[in-house]
Design a protein around this motif. Structure first.
Motif, PDB file in Angstrom:
ATOM      1  N   CYS A  72       0.851  -1.188   0.000  1.00  0.00           N
ATOM      2  CA  CYS A  72       0.000   0.000   0.000  1.00  0.00           C
ATOM      3  C   CYS A  72       0.888   1.240   0.000  1.00  0.00           C
ATOM      4  CB  CYS A  72      -0.908  -0.002   1.228  1.00  0.00           C
ATOM      5  SG  CYS A  72      -2.043   1.407   1.309  1.00  0.00           S
ATOM      6  N   VAL A  74       0.513   5.706  -1.068  1.00  0.00           N
ATOM      7  CA  VAL A  74      -0.260   6.803  -1.653  1.00  0.00           C
ATOM      8  C   VAL A  74       0.378   7.304  -2.945  1.00  0.00           C
ATOM      9  CG1 VAL A  74      -1.066   7.527   0.619  1.00  0.00           C
ATOM     10  CG2 VAL A  74       0.957   8.622  -0.364  1.00  0.00           C
ATOM     11  N   TYR A  92      -2.807  -1.570  -2.956  1.00  0.00           N
ATOM     12  CA  TYR A  92      -3.807  -0.556  -2.621  1.00  0.00           C
ATOM     13  C   TYR A  92      -3.108   0.798  -2.461  1.00  0.00           C
ATOM     14  CZ  TYR A  92      -7.454  -3.995  -1.504  1.00  0.00           C
ATOM     15  OH  TYR A  92      -8.405  -4.996  -1.558  1.00  0.00           O
ATOM     16  N   LYS A  93      -3.872   1.872  -2.679  1.00  0.00           N
ATOM     17  CA  LYS A  93      -3.345   3.217  -2.408  1.00  0.00           C
ATOM     18  C   LYS A  93      -3.795   3.704  -1.038  1.00  0.00           C
ATOM     19  CE  LYS A  93      -2.422   6.255  -5.476  1.00  0.00           C
ATOM     20  NZ  LYS A  93      -2.287   7.217  -6.589  1.00  0.00           N
ATOM     21  N   ASP A  94      -4.980   3.313  -0.607  1.00  0.00           N
ATOM     22  CA  ASP A  94      -5.551   3.775   0.659  1.00  0.00           C
ATOM     23  C   ASP A  94      -5.516   2.633   1.665  1.00  0.00           C
ATOM     24  OD1 ASP A  94      -7.163   4.703   2.772  1.00  0.00           O
ATOM     25  OD2 ASP A  94      -8.477   5.814   1.423  1.00  0.00           O
ATOM     26  N   TRP A  95      -4.748   2.802   2.732  1.00  0.00           N
ATOM     27  CA  TRP A  95      -4.614   1.738   3.735  1.00  0.00           C
ATOM     28  C   TRP A  95      -5.931   1.438   4.422  1.00  0.00           C
ATOM     29  CZ3 TRP A  95      -5.892   3.051   8.687  1.00  0.00           C
ATOM     30  CH2 TRP A  95      -5.872   4.412   9.025  1.00  0.00           C
ATOM     31  N   ARG A  96      -6.833   2.411   4.485  1.00  0.00           N
ATOM     32  CA  ARG A  96      -8.140   2.170   5.113  1.00  0.00           C
ATOM     33  C   ARG A  96      -8.952   1.177   4.284  1.00  0.00           C
ATOM     34  NH1 ARG A  96      -9.588   8.450   5.311  1.00  0.00           N
ATOM     35  NH2 ARG A  96      -8.915   8.078   3.165  1.00  0.00           N
ATOM     36  N   GLU A  97      -8.888   1.311   2.982  1.00  0.00           N
ATOM     37  CA  GLU A  97      -9.571   0.353   2.104  1.00  0.00           C
ATOM     38  C   GLU A  97      -8.931  -1.026   2.228  1.00  0.00           C
ATOM     39  OE1 GLU A  97     -10.744  -0.248  -2.634  1.00  0.00           O
ATOM     40  OE2 GLU A  97      -9.348   1.345  -2.036  1.00  0.00           O
ATOM     41  N   ASP A 216      -1.618  10.540  -4.529  1.00  0.00           N
ATOM     42  CA  ASP A 216      -2.849  11.005  -3.892  1.00  0.00           C
ATOM     43  C   ASP A 216      -2.433  11.977  -2.788  1.00  0.00           C
ATOM     44  OD1 ASP A 216      -5.145  11.338  -2.263  1.00  0.00           O
ATOM     45  OD2 ASP A 216      -5.944   9.403  -2.912  1.00  0.00           O
ATOM     46  N   LEU A 219      -4.499  12.098   0.535  1.00  0.00           N
ATOM     47  CA  LEU A 219      -4.244  10.940   1.383  1.00  0.00           C
ATOM     48  C   LEU A 219      -2.850  11.033   2.001  1.00  0.00           C
ATOM     49  CD1 LEU A 219      -5.409   8.314   2.447  1.00  0.00           C
ATOM     50  CD2 LEU A 219      -4.611   7.162   0.370  1.00  0.00           C
ATOM     51  N   GLY A 222      -3.077  13.172   5.070  1.00  0.00           N
ATOM     52  CA  GLY A 222      -3.618  12.414   6.198  1.00  0.00           C
ATOM     53  C   GLY A 222      -4.098  13.299   7.325  1.00  0.00           C
TER      54      GLY A 222
END
Length: 481
Positions: A72, A74, A92-97, A216, A219, A222
Motif C-alpha cells: 500500500c 499513496v 492498494y493506495k488507501d490503507w483504510r480500504e 494522492d 491521502l 492524512g
C-alpha cells in the motif's frame, strides 16, 4: 481423520488462499487457534512501499518466515520497485480500504509512512488484532506514543519499532561494561549528529505546482492540515517540517538515544531546555519560520534517578553540526563517535562511546579496550541489526508474550516520548513573543527549563507549548483507541 474431512479441509485451505491473495499462502489467523498455516509464514501488509518501506519489506521477506501479501502506498511512483519485487502482492493506495477489505487475509502490518501518519495506521491495525512494526520514531506526538504503548498491551499484539540498533551487539556490549562497573556511575550523556541533511529554517514554498500523476496528495496529508501540494517534500524532506516530521531527533534520536535508555534504565524526562541556531534576514533581524525546524539545536534533558544510576542523568542532544567538547582521553587523530554521529557516556570512573546505532562501542582511552575483559552476559540477536526484522517476524509467529523483542512499544514508547519532549523544548526556544512596547520579539522559551508532568503529559510552566503534545487532526481523521 476421515478422508472426507481431510478433503474438505484441504479444499478450504486451497480456495481461501487463492481467493484472498492470489497465491497459496493462508494467514495464520484464518485457520483459528491451534492451527498452523501450511506455509508456517507470517503474511504481512506493507503500508508505505517506497523508500524505507521498500527496504523494510525486503528485510521481512529475507527472514524466510514471511510473505508479503499486500502493498500500500499513496504514491505509485514510490511503490513501483516493491510491486516489481513482489508481483503477487495485491496493491492498494488507501490503507483504510486495504484494512476494510483484506483484514482476514494478513497477520501483521509494517508501517513505513511519514511520521504524522504512523499512529493512525498502527492503531487501526492493532484494533484489528494485527501485529505491527512501525518505523522510527514511533509517533509524531507524545500523546500518540502513549496511547500506542497502551494499545499494544490492550490488544495483545506483537510490536517492534524500526530502530535496528536495538538488536545490535553494540548496545549489549555497552550494557555489559556498565553493569560490570567499568566506568562507574554515569551522570552525563552527550549525543550528536550531523542531521539535518535536508532543508530546515526556511519559509514554506509559495509556488503551487500541479500534483504529480500517481500521487494522492490528500491521502498523503492524512492527519495534517490542508495545504496545497509543494515540490520537495517527497520522498524525504518532509522531515524538516513540523506538520509532517520530527526533525533530526525523529530521524536519528531513536538510533542514538536507545543505548542510554537501555544502559541506564531511563524511562521519562523531568524537564528540558533548548537553544537553537538563529536564522537572520537580510536586515539583520532574526527570522522566524514557524512551519520549519531550526537549522540546528541543542536540547538538554534531565532524567530522574533509576535503579541503575545513583542520581539524576543529564542528556545533551546536539544536531546540525553542533558537537560536545572532545573527550580529553581521545587522541588527536582518533575519531569521535563515527565523525558524523556519536554517543558519549561520562561516568565517575571513566567514559565510553559509540557510533550511530550504538555500533562500534569503545572505552576511553582506547587502550582500555585491550585491557578490559568482561564476559558476555546478554544474549545476542542473530544477525545483529539485520536480525531486528527477523526477530519481529518470529515474535509474531510465536504469539504475544512468548518471545522477548528488542524494541516493543513498552520500550520504544517511552523512548519516543523523550525524543518528542526534546522537540517541545526546541519549538519553545524557536517561538517568538512580541514585546509589550511593540519593538521586536522575545524568545521566552529559550531561557526556560520546561517542567514535565509525565503522568498527565503536560508542561506545567509554559502552557503555550502543550498544544503540540497532542495536535488536532484534520477533519475526518481520528485516533480511535
Amino acid at each position: 481423520m476421515s478422508k472426507k474431512l481431510f478433503k474438505s479441509r484441504r479444499n478450504f485451505i486451497k480456495n481461501t488462499a487463492m481467493g484472498a491473495a492470489g497465491f497459496m499462502i493462508v494467514p495464520r489467523n484464518v485457520l483459528g487457534k491451534g492451527y498452523i498455516a501450511p506455509s508456517d509464514k507470517l503474511i504481512i501488509a506493507g503500508v508505505g512501499a517506497g523508500g524505507k518501506g521498500r527496504s523494510d519489506i525486503a528485510n521481512f521477506y529475507k527472514s524466510g518466515k514471511a510473505e508479503i501479501g499486500f502493498l500500500c502506498d499513496v504514491d505509485d511512483r514510490m511503490a513501483e520497485e516493491s510491486r516489481k519485487n513482489f508481483p503477487k502482492a495485491k496493491y492498494y493506495k488507501d490503507w483504510r480500504e486495504l484494512f476494510d477489505k483484506e483484514a482476514k487475509s494478513f497477520d501483521a502490518v509494517s508501517v513505513s509512512t511519514p511520521d504524522h501518519t504512523h499512529a493512525v495506521v498502527a492503531m487501526a491495525a492493532m484494533r484489528r488484532k494485527k501485529h505491527v512494526y512501525v518505523q522510527k520514531p514511533l509517533t509524531h506526538d507524545i500523546y500518540e506514543a502513549r496511547v500506542l504503548t497502551e494499545a499494544a498491551e490492550k490488544y495483545k499484539v506483537v510490536t517492534q519499532m524500526g530502530n535496528q540498533g536495538a538488536s545490535g551487539d553494540g548496545v549489549r556490549q555497552l550494557v555489559e561494561w556498565y553493569d560490570a562497573g567499568i566506568i562507574g556511575d554515569v551522570h552525563s550523556v552527550y549525543i550528536f549528529t550531523n542531521r539535518p541533511i535536508w532543508p530546515q529554517g526556511i519559509p514554506w514554498p509559495t509556488e503551487k505546482p500541479a500534483v504529480p500523476a500517481g500521487l494522492d496528495w490528500d491521502l498523503w496529508l492524512g492527519t495534517a492540515p490542508q495545504k496545497d501540494y509543494v515540490d520537495g517534500l517527497i520522498p524525504g524532506s518532509w522531515r524538516g517540517w513540523w506538520d509532517y516530521g520530527t526533525g533530526a531527533l525523529g530521524d536519528l534520536g531513536c538510533h542514538l538515544m536507545e543505548a542510554p535508555f537501555r544502559v541506564l534504565g531511563l524511562q521519562y524526562a523531568l524537564d528540558v531546555q533548548a537553544s537553537v541556531t538563529s536564522v537572520f534576514t537580510a536586515f539583520g533581524k532574526r527570522g522566524y519560520f514557524p512551519d520549519s525546524f531550526p537549522p540546528s539545536a541543542h536540547a538538554t534533558l534531565t532524567f530522574p534517578k533509576t535503579n541503575k544510576t545513583k542520581g539524576e542523568v543529564i542528556m545533551h542532544w546536539m544536531d546540525g553540526g553542533i558537537k560536545p567538547e572532545r573527550p580529553a582521553e581521545l587522541g588527536a587523530n582518533e575519531v569521535f563517535g563515527d565523525g558524523n554521529s556519536g554517543i558519549l557516556f561520562v561516568g565517575t570512573k571513566g567514559k565510553m562511546m559509540a557510533s550511530e546505532y550504538a555500533a562500534n562501542p569503545r572505552l576511553l582511552p582506547l587502550k582500555r579496550n585491550e585491557e578490559v575483559k568482561v564476559p558476555k552476559t546478554i544474549k545476542r540477536v542473530p544477525g545483529s541489526a539485520d536480525g531486528h526484522y527477523a526477530q519481529w517476524v518470529e515474535g509474531c509467529i510465536a504469539g504475544y508474550g512468548n518471545m522477548e523483542l528488542s524494541a516493543p512499544f513498552s520500550k520504544s514508547g517511552p523512548l519516543t516520548e523523550a525524543i518528542l519532549m526534546a522537540n517541545l523544548g526546541i519549538r519553545a526556544a524557536d517561538t517568538p513573543k512580541p514585546r509589550a512596547n511593540g519593538r521586536g520579539n522575545d524568545y521566552p522559551g529559550a531561557n526556560m527549563k520546561l517542567l514535565w508532568d509525565y503522568k498527565n503529559m503536560k508542561v506545567t510552566n509554559l502552557d503555550e507549548v502543550n498544544q503540540f503534545v497532542k495536535r488536532e487532526y484534520r477533519k475526518g481523521w481520528t485516533l480511535d483507541f
